[in-house]
Motif scaffolding. Structure first.
Motif, PDB file in Angstrom:
ATOM      1  N   ARG A  43       0.838  -1.214   0.000  1.00  0.00           N
ATOM      2  CA  ARG A  43       0.000   0.000   0.000  1.00  0.00           C
ATOM      3  C   ARG A  43       0.864   1.253   0.000  1.00  0.00           C
ATOM      4  NH1 ARG A  43      -3.368  -3.087   3.783  1.00  0.00           N
ATOM      5  NH2 ARG A  43      -5.250  -3.673   2.657  1.00  0.00           N
ATOM      6  N   GLN A  44       1.969   1.232   0.732  1.00  0.00           N
ATOM      7  CA  GLN A  44       2.860   2.390   0.753  1.00  0.00           C
ATOM      8  C   GLN A  44       3.484   2.629  -0.619  1.00  0.00           C
ATOM      9  OE1 GLN A  44       5.387   1.295   4.047  1.00  0.00           O
ATOM     10  NE2 GLN A  44       4.200   2.516   5.486  1.00  0.00           N
ATOM     11  N   LEU A 129      -2.491   4.643   7.064  1.00  0.00           N
ATOM     12  CA  LEU A 129      -3.630   3.856   7.539  1.00  0.00           C
ATOM     13  C   LEU A 129      -4.512   4.621   8.520  1.00  0.00           C
ATOM     14  CD1 LEU A 129      -5.149   1.143   7.747  1.00  0.00           C
ATOM     15  CD2 LEU A 129      -3.541   0.490   9.528  1.00  0.00           C
ATOM     16  N   ASP A 130      -3.898   5.337   9.462  1.00  0.00           N
ATOM     17  CA  ASP A 130      -4.692   6.015  10.503  1.00  0.00           C
ATOM     18  C   ASP A 130      -5.338   7.311  10.018  1.00  0.00           C
ATOM     19  OD1 ASP A 130      -2.451   7.617  10.369  1.00  0.00           O
ATOM     20  OD2 ASP A 130      -1.966   7.484  12.499  1.00  0.00           O
ATOM     21  N   GLY A 135       3.147   9.160  12.637  1.00  0.00           N
ATOM     22  CA  GLY A 135       2.933   7.726  12.770  1.00  0.00           C
ATOM     23  C   GLY A 135       4.121   6.912  12.303  1.00  0.00           C
ATOM     24  N   GLU A 136       4.076   5.646  12.621  1.00  0.00           N
ATOM     25  CA  GLU A 136       5.121   4.689  12.263  1.00  0.00           C
ATOM     26  C   GLU A 136       4.507   3.552  11.479  1.00  0.00           C
ATOM     27  OE1 GLU A 136       8.455   4.897  12.981  1.00  0.00           O
ATOM     28  OE2 GLU A 136       8.040   6.899  13.755  1.00  0.00           O
ATOM     29  N   GLY A 137       5.334   2.803  10.775  1.00  0.00           N
ATOM     30  CA  GLY A 137       4.864   1.635  10.043  1.00  0.00           C
ATOM     31  C   GLY A 137       3.845   2.007   8.989  1.00  0.00           C
ATOM     32  N   GLU A 138       2.700   1.343   9.023  1.00  0.00           N
ATOM     33  CA  GLU A 138       1.667   1.610   8.030  1.00  0.00           C
ATOM     34  C   GLU A 138       0.948   2.939   8.287  1.00  0.00           C
ATOM     35  OE1 GLU A 138      -1.719  -0.924   5.632  1.00  0.00           O
ATOM     36  OE2 GLU A 138      -0.774  -1.843   7.352  1.00  0.00           O
ATOM     37  N   ASN A 139       1.119   3.529   9.454  1.00  0.00           N
ATOM     38  CA  ASN A 139       0.528   4.831   9.776  1.00  0.00           C
ATOM     39  C   ASN A 139       1.422   5.992   9.341  1.00  0.00           C
ATOM     40  OD1 ASN A 139      -1.713   3.635  10.989  1.00  0.00           O
ATOM     41  ND2 ASN A 139      -0.688   3.509  12.956  1.00  0.00           N
ATOM     42  N   LYS A 140       2.607   5.684   8.836  1.00  0.00           N
ATOM     43  CA  LYS A 140       3.572   6.717   8.454  1.00  0.00           C
ATOM     44  C   LYS A 140       3.051   7.563   7.289  1.00  0.00           C
ATOM     45  CE  LYS A 140       8.283   7.388   6.953  1.00  0.00           C
ATOM     46  NZ  LYS A 140       9.459   6.813   6.362  1.00  0.00           N
TER      47      LYS A 140
END
Length: 148
Positions: A43-44, A129-130, A135-140
């Motif tokens: 997704r990124q 995502l959030d 954010g980190e990971g998928e929330n970055k």
């Protein structure tokens, strides 16, 4: 006289088929987690590609009209001629995006567009995502100024 029956031995035996199925099963158990465990990363990557496509469309918009759409006009100016703010005189009929619509980020959120931007002429941001800054990971966050 009855014709002789021939037995053709060119097929696979049940044991050979079982061995192949077991080998394929072992390979699937080994490969599947490596592929399936990376949807966030995919997704990124898609978000980066979408941002690059939006950047290219914005550059074409500026080539035709001499300016980028304002923050108020937003990315929608790439698919519909703006009717407020500075009206582009040479807006391309059919718009600047192939599918005739502004894509959402891979998480289903709208891309954030700022013009003039904080980092360049314009900024395009996906909050991940959030859907919130940071954010980190998928929330970055994924930003156009950080894409190479």
């Amino acid at each position: 006289m009855l014709p002789k029956l021939r037995y053709d031995n060119r097929g696979f035996t049940l044991i050979e088929l079982m061995v192949v199925i077991i080998i394929l099963g072992i390979l699937a158990m080994w490969v599947a987690p490596k592929i399936m465990g990376r949807p966030g990363e995919a997704r990124q990557v898609k978000a980066r590609l979408d941002i690059q496509n939006l950047e290219n469309a914005l550059k074409l918009y500026k080539l035709d009209n001499g300016i980028y759409p304002t923050t108020e006009q937003g990315l929608q100016a790439l698919v519909e001629q703006p009717e407020s703010g500075t009206i582009p005189k040479k807006w391309k009929q059919g718009g600047y995006l192939e599918k005739g619509r502004v894509p959402k980020d891979p998480w289903g959120n709208e891309f954030v567009y700022l013009s003039p931007g904080l980092k360049s002429d314009f900024d395009i941001i996906s909050y991940g995502l959030d859907g919130a800054p940071g954010g980190e990971g998928e929330n970055k966050d994924i930003n156009n100024w950080e894409i190479e």
